[in-house]
Design an enzyme around this catalytic site. Sequence first.
Site, PDB file in Angstrom:
ATOM      1  N   ARG A 101       5.523  -4.065 -14.605  1.00  0.00           N
ATOM      2  CA  ARG A 101       4.894  -3.025 -13.805  1.00  0.00           C
ATOM      3  C   ARG A 101       5.315  -3.189 -12.355  1.00  0.00           C
ATOM      4  NH1 ARG A 101       0.107  -0.809 -16.289  1.00  0.00           N
ATOM      5  NH2 ARG A 101      -0.283  -1.768 -18.306  1.00  0.00           N
ATOM      6  N   THR A 102       5.445  -2.075 -11.674  1.00  0.00           N
ATOM      7  CA  THR A 102       5.653  -2.130 -10.248  1.00  0.00           C
ATOM      8  C   THR A 102       4.287  -2.312  -9.595  1.00  0.00           C
ATOM      9  OG1 THR A 102       7.515  -0.617 -10.479  1.00  0.00           O
ATOM     10  CG2 THR A 102       6.687  -0.967  -8.257  1.00  0.00           C
ATOM     11  N   LEU A 103       3.928  -3.567  -9.328  1.00  0.00           N
ATOM     12  CA  LEU A 103       2.607  -3.852  -8.787  1.00  0.00           C
ATOM     13  C   LEU A 103       2.479  -3.349  -7.357  1.00  0.00           C
ATOM     14  CD1 LEU A 103       2.191  -7.466 -10.189  1.00  0.00           C
ATOM     15  CD2 LEU A 103       1.438  -5.319 -11.193  1.00  0.00           C
ATOM     16  N   ASP A 109      12.036   2.230  -9.265  1.00  0.00           N
ATOM     17  CA  ASP A 109      11.350   3.275 -10.026  1.00  0.00           C
ATOM     18  C   ASP A 109      12.156   4.566 -10.028  1.00  0.00           C
ATOM     19  OD1 ASP A 109       9.303   1.621 -10.721  1.00  0.00           O
ATOM     20  OD2 ASP A 109       7.814   2.456  -9.353  1.00  0.00           O
ATOM     21  N   TRP A 118       6.299   4.605  -8.260  1.00  0.00           N
ATOM     22  CA  TRP A 118       5.937   4.678  -6.838  1.00  0.00           C
ATOM     23  C   TRP A 118       6.962   5.506  -6.074  1.00  0.00           C
ATOM     24  CZ3 TRP A 118       1.979   1.727  -4.154  1.00  0.00           C
ATOM     25  CH2 TRP A 118       1.129   1.042  -5.024  1.00  0.00           C
TER      26      TRP A 118
END
Length: 245
Positions: A22-24, A81, A129
């Site tokens: 995941r793109t935290l 992303d 994002w």
Amino acid sequence: MNFMASKQPENSLLGPEADSQRTLYPNVTGTSVVALKYKDGILMAADMGGSYGSTLRYKNVERMKAIGKHSLLGASGEISDFQEILRYLDDLILYDNMWDDGNSLGPKEVHNYLTRLMYNRRNKFNPLWNSLVLGGIKNGEKYLGTVSMIGVNFEDDHVATGFGNHLARPILRQEWHENLSFEDGVRLLEKCMRVLLYRDRSAINKLQIAKITEEGMTISQPYSLKTYWEFSAFENPTQGAVGSW
């Protein structure tokens, strides 16, 4: 250049969740994209900076891509992303071409797809994002829209993301008109990008302008704008300031 999204360490105590990527939070990001309709099609501008936090780490990042035959996509936000979105779109265009029915996806269909994609990922608490700008032309009809990382979307005659939404849109509202020539459209975009260069710390003076018409799409070679930094407000920006800022 491949920007990998952040992931959990292999020895995480989270069990199965350790395998999910995941793109935290955004790591390498691009700033504003500005686009407008002009007499013959769509013009879009973006600089080539990629910021690692507050550091301008990369200065050769292309953030505008052709999508199929009729559409042009620009992106602000997390670069990894954006690359994932391009993979989704490659699959979409390939699937559409496999029908071989003489039809092809137009910009409105691609924009609708991106809207559902961004909203779907937001609902999974694993958003992409990015703020996206999608423009194009099909059957003589120009189309320009934007979608945010949570799926908020709209169409307009001119759009901008990031700081451009605050600094470029007022200029566009004042100076844009539907019969803009190509030359006037480029000058207007360059004016917006120059203002963003002066005011946005993440902007760099290396940009590209893309054009899409019925004849096809072209993206310019990177170039720099002429700038002037001798304004008194630049020489002493805090003069007369009140408060902690």
